[in-house]
Design an enzyme around this catalytic site. Structure first.
Site, short mmCIF file in Angstrom:
data_model
loop_
_atom_site.label_atom_id
_atom_site.label_comp_id
_atom_site.label_asym_id
_atom_site.label_seq_id
_atom_site.Cartn_x
_atom_site.Cartn_y
_atom_site.Cartn_z
N HIS A 9 0.85 -1.18 0.00
CA HIS A 9 0.00 0.00 0.00
C HIS A 9 0.89 1.24 0.00
O HIS A 9 2.08 1.17 0.35
CB HIS A 9 -0.91 0.00 1.22
CG HIS A 9 -2.03 -0.97 1.11
ND1 HIS A 9 -2.61 -1.58 2.19
CD2 HIS A 9 -2.70 -1.45 0.03
CE1 HIS A 9 -3.58 -2.37 1.78
NE2 HIS A 9 -3.65 -2.32 0.48
N GLY A 56 -3.16 -1.95 -7.92
CA GLY A 56 -4.12 -2.66 -7.06
C GLY A 56 -5.56 -2.25 -7.28
O GLY A 56 -6.42 -3.09 -7.54
N ASP A 61 -4.39 -6.62 -7.70
CA ASP A 61 -4.47 -7.61 -6.62
C ASP A 61 -5.18 -8.87 -7.11
O ASP A 61 -4.76 -10.00 -6.81
CB ASP A 61 -5.22 -7.05 -5.41
CG ASP A 61 -4.52 -5.85 -4.78
OD1 ASP A 61 -3.28 -5.78 -4.85
OD2 ASP A 61 -5.22 -4.99 -4.22
N ASP A 81 -1.30 -1.55 4.79
CA ASP A 81 -1.41 -0.47 5.77
C ASP A 81 -2.65 -0.74 6.61
O ASP A 81 -3.77 -0.48 6.17
CB ASP A 81 -1.53 0.87 5.06
CG ASP A 81 -1.57 2.04 6.01
OD1 ASP A 81 -1.65 1.82 7.25
OD2 ASP A 81 -1.56 3.19 5.54
N HIS A 88 -10.34 -0.51 -2.37
CA HIS A 88 -10.48 -1.82 -3.03
C HIS A 88 -10.31 -2.97 -2.03
O HIS A 88 -9.80 -4.03 -2.36
CB HIS A 88 -9.49 -1.93 -4.20
CG HIS A 88 -8.06 -1.80 -3.81
ND1 HIS A 88 -7.51 -0.64 -3.34
CD2 HIS A 88 -7.05 -2.70 -3.82
CE1 HIS A 88 -6.23 -0.83 -3.06
NE2 HIS A 88 -5.93 -2.08 -3.35
N ASP A 91 -11.00 -6.63 -2.96
CA ASP A 91 -9.95 -7.28 -3.75
C ASP A 91 -8.82 -7.77 -2.85
O ASP A 91 -8.27 -8.85 -3.05
CB ASP A 91 -9.36 -6.31 -4.79
CG ASP A 91 -10.36 -5.86 -5.83
OD1 ASP A 91 -11.48 -6.43 -5.87
OD2 ASP A 91 -10.04 -4.93 -6.59
N ARG A 97 -7.54 -14.37 1.00
CA ARG A 97 -8.30 -15.62 1.08
C ARG A 97 -7.75 -16.67 0.11
O ARG A 97 -7.58 -17.82 0.48
CB ARG A 97 -9.78 -15.35 0.77
CG ARG A 97 -10.63 -16.59 0.83
CD ARG A 97 -12.09 -16.29 0.46
NE ARG A 97 -12.85 -17.52 0.41
CZ ARG A 97 -12.86 -18.37 -0.62
NH1 ARG A 97 -12.14 -18.12 -1.69
NH2 ARG A 97 -13.57 -19.47 -0.56
#
Length: 122
Positions: A9, A56, A61, A81, A88, A91, A97
């Site tokens: 980030h 991203g 991502d 961060d 987002h 995402d 996950r």
């Protein structure tokens, strides 16, 4: 060849660049990919060869998550961060996950990033 994604980030980009500079010799042994802006900064500030995906918020991502799902990545370093909301966020959650689903090594801070790149070198 070992393939690793590097993501950060905005507030964490300087940390990732410093990390990459400190571990440049080791990272050079890996096939590296990164999200757009992070990849550009790493290319500009190191001598690493990095394949850039989209930024991203523009799907980068998810593009990296796709590589995880296709089992094309050995590890992901994602310096997030935790103190700022990200537009987002869905995402980001999907990427985290899919790393869990596919048992892909994931580092979200500098301490775990050290272990990840050291572990992949063995």
């Amino acid at each position: 060849m070992t393939r690793v994604a590097l993501i950060a980030h905005d507030e964490k980009k300087p940390d990732l660049i410093e990390f990459a500079q400190a571990h440049e010799d080791q990272l050079r042994a890996y096939d590296l990919i990164a999200t757009g802006t992070t990849g550009k900064r790493l290319i500009d500030e190191t001598s690493l060869d990095i394949e850039r995906k989209e930024s991203g918020p523009l799907g980068g991502d998810l593009m990296i998550g796709s590589e995880v799902a296709e089992e094309k990545l050995n590890g992901v370093v994602f310096l997030r961060d935790p103190l700022r909301a990200q537009p987002h966020e869905p995402d980001i959650s999907a990427l985290l996950r899919i790393c869990d689903v596919h048992d892909t090594a994931l580092a979200t801070n500098l301490a775990s990033a050290e272990f990840l790149i050291e572990g992949l070198a063995e």
